[in-house]
Design an enzyme around this catalytic site. Structure first.
Site, PDB file in Angstrom:
ATOM      1  N   LYS A 125      73.258  48.320 -94.337  1.00 49.37           N
ATOM      2  CA  LYS A 125      73.416  48.849 -95.424  1.00 49.37           C
ATOM      3  C   LYS A 125      73.802  48.034 -96.555  1.00 49.37           C
ATOM      4  O   LYS A 125      74.342  47.017 -96.240  1.00 49.37           O
ATOM      5  CB  LYS A 125      74.960  49.612 -94.806  1.00 49.37           C
ATOM      6  CG  LYS A 125      75.603  50.661 -95.416  1.00 49.37           C
ATOM      7  CD  LYS A 125      74.869  52.157 -95.163  1.00 49.37           C
ATOM      8  CE  LYS A 125      74.505  53.091 -95.589  1.00 49.37           C
ATOM      9  NZ  LYS A 125      74.255  54.087 -95.496  1.00 49.37           N
ATOM     10  N   ASP A 165      71.721  56.843-100.689  1.00 47.73           N
ATOM     11  CA  ASP A 165      72.785  56.936-100.430  1.00 47.73           C
ATOM     12  C   ASP A 165      73.593  57.309-101.220  1.00 47.73           C
ATOM     13  O   ASP A 165      72.622  57.929-102.402  1.00 47.73           O
ATOM     14  CB  ASP A 165      73.666  55.234-100.083  1.00 47.73           C
ATOM     15  CG  ASP A 165      74.703  56.303 -98.302  1.00 47.73           C
ATOM     16  OD1 ASP A 165      74.862  56.753 -97.400  1.00 47.73           O
ATOM     17  OD2 ASP A 165      76.150  56.416 -98.513  1.00 47.73           O
TER      18      ASP A 165
END
Ligand code: NDP
Ligand code: 2IT
Length: 443
Positions: A125, A165
């Site tokens: 991430k 995201d």
């Protein structure tokens, strides 16, 4: 103390000041406890100590010039958590709340989620505390290019493949991809969520929301229920929320409320999704403007969406947005299913309360896996230098979501926790990664 609980204690000691990461680790390790402690080979191989430690956390300075000519500085991150089953894969988040703790919780969740998809993707991430709200297109581009000026050396189509995201979607992916290409002279599938004209996949934009609705539909069907005719709350009004609403409506559900970080709208006649898309995707405006399109709707400032009576709740905004008092309200109002579109939107206490009250609970790492699954399909199309149609991708996505549900339901049952899909998702996701780590030795 058991092996699993010892490792959890160590995680808490070593990662003080990282509450979101500790929360994610607590959920996963607690639900894995019985499974892992019954199998001493995991302890012998030190699997848990290794799986809770990111392979690498990269933190860097991101300087950029704003429209007034001033140099601004943000902090950039990429946490490369686990590559046992494939290249690191996971989104990039731009939001002022981004911290190492949030990056690590998201990366840790991603490891298990990506394993559940059945595709060869490790977990990672990235992101920044940059706030895209109110920035011009030029400022967004300047930031994305500067972020990539550092990140490019750490990623690659077979190394680490970022995506979107919160705060990162088509526009930002385009700017980052363009800069990567310029810096490396390489046109490769290093990002997913790309524009269709330069290697993106059909249905990636819709995938997380559609996948959430497919998984919810399957969970309800296997429990003798359905979405048709049901009243649904969807929090958030971003990428995941919008396409969750679209598919829920197609499946005959009635979505009566959505939200953003300012407040929520209630429309007793059902949400007009074209209005929401115009406000959020075209004009990048606030949700209260919905009243200009539907004067009979009601706007309320602040949080509170979970107080609206519903059958099904789908939190699709952010972590820790559904708290214990919200769960109490949902239960009181007769809600029978909660399906997480966001990552860790429900607190540990709220999840426990919902499950105690026999609410069907689909955890994010399974329910929102449609986005990264379709990213995996985008990677396959890029490798094959081909492009599947919208329907082809959508059918594959649907198949993956049904398989994920069947796998987590079976894993829960095998563990003696039938219907506990949190336990099922964590065990099913863990098994494959742990086995790959054991086969690869002390790495
Ligand atoms: P977007 O940026 O498109 O939308 C996020 C939405 O949630 C916005 O409406 C935003 O409101 C709201 N929101 C964000 N942060 C907060 C906050 N701190 N408090 C209140 N509201 C907030 O993001 P996505 O739709 O892509 O992501 C939503 C969730 O889904 C995240 O948890 C993400 O990790 C998860 N997810 C996303 C996937 C994807 O493919 N995009 C895949 C799987 C999971 P506002 O505009 O006012 O900030
Ligand atoms: O949380 C997630 O799964 C995402 N933001 C999507 C990740 C991806 O690589 O598509």
């Amino acid at each position: 103390m058991s092996y699993t609980m010892n490792v959890l204690e160590e995680v808490k000691q070593k990662n003080q000041g990282e509450p979101e990461f500790i929360q994610a680790a607590t959920e996963i390790l607690t639900t894995l406890q019985a499974y892992v402690d019954a199998r001493p080979e995991y302890e012998e191989a030190g699997i848990l100590e290794r799986i809770v430690e990111p392979e690498r956390s990269i933190i860097f300075r991101v300087p950029w010039v704003d429209d007034s000519g001033k140099i601004r500085t943000n902090r950039g991150y990429r946490v490369q958590f686990n590559s046992a089953i494939g290249p690191y894969k996971g989104g990039i988040r731009f939001h002022p709340s981004v911290s190492l703790s949030i990056m690590k919780f998201l990366g840790f969740e991603q490891v298990f989620k990506n394993s559940l998809t059945g595709l060869a993707m490790g977990g990672g991430k990235g992101g920044s505390d940059f706030d895209p709200k109110g920035k011009s297109d030029r400022e967004i581009m300047a930031f994305c290019q500067s972020y990539m000026n550092e990140l490019y050396r750490h990623i690659g189509a077979n190394i680490d493949v970022p995506a979107g995201d919160i705060g990162v979607a088509g526009r930002e992916v385009g700017f980052m991809y363009g800069q990567y290409k310029r810096l490396t002279s390489s046109f490769e599938g290093v990002f997913t969520g790309k524009g269709i004209v330069y290697g993106g996949s059909y249905a990636r934009t819709e995938a997380t929301g559609f996948g959430l609705a497919y998984l919810a539909d399957e969970m309800l069907r296997q429990n003798g229920k359905s979405i048709e005719g049901k009243t649904v709350l969807v929090s958030g009004a971003g990428n995941v929320a919008i396409y969750a609403v679209q598919k829920v409506q197609q499946l005959g559900g009635k979505v009566v409320a959505m939200s953003d970080s300012n407040g929520f709208i209630y429309d007793s006649e059902g949400i007009d999704l074209d209005a929401i898309k115009d406000i959020k995707e075209v004009r990048r405006a606030r949700i209260y403007e919905y009243l200009n399109y539907r004067p009979n709707a009601v706007y309320t400032e602040g949080r509170g969406i979970w107080g609206i009576p519903c059958d099904i709740a789908m939190p699709c905004a952010t972590q820790n947005e559904l708290l214990e008092p919200d769960a109490e309200l949902l239960i009181k109002n007769g809600c029978f299913a909660v399906c997480e579109g966001a990552n860790m939107p429900t607190t540990l206490e709220a999840t426990e309360l919902l499950q105690k009250n026999n609410i069907l609970f689909a955890p994010g790492k399974a329910a929102n896996a449609g986005g990264v699954s379709t990213s995996g399909l985008e990677m396959s199309q890029n490798s094959m230098r081909t492009s599947w149609t919208f329907d082809e991708v959508d059918q594959k996505l649907k198949g993956i979501m049904v398989t994920i549900f069947n796998n987590i339901a079976a894993a829960a049952k095998d563990a003696g926790a039938e219907g506990n899909y949190v336990v099922g998702a964590n065990i099913a996701g863990f098994k494959k990664v742990a086995e790959a780590m054991m086969l690869q030795g002390a790495v």
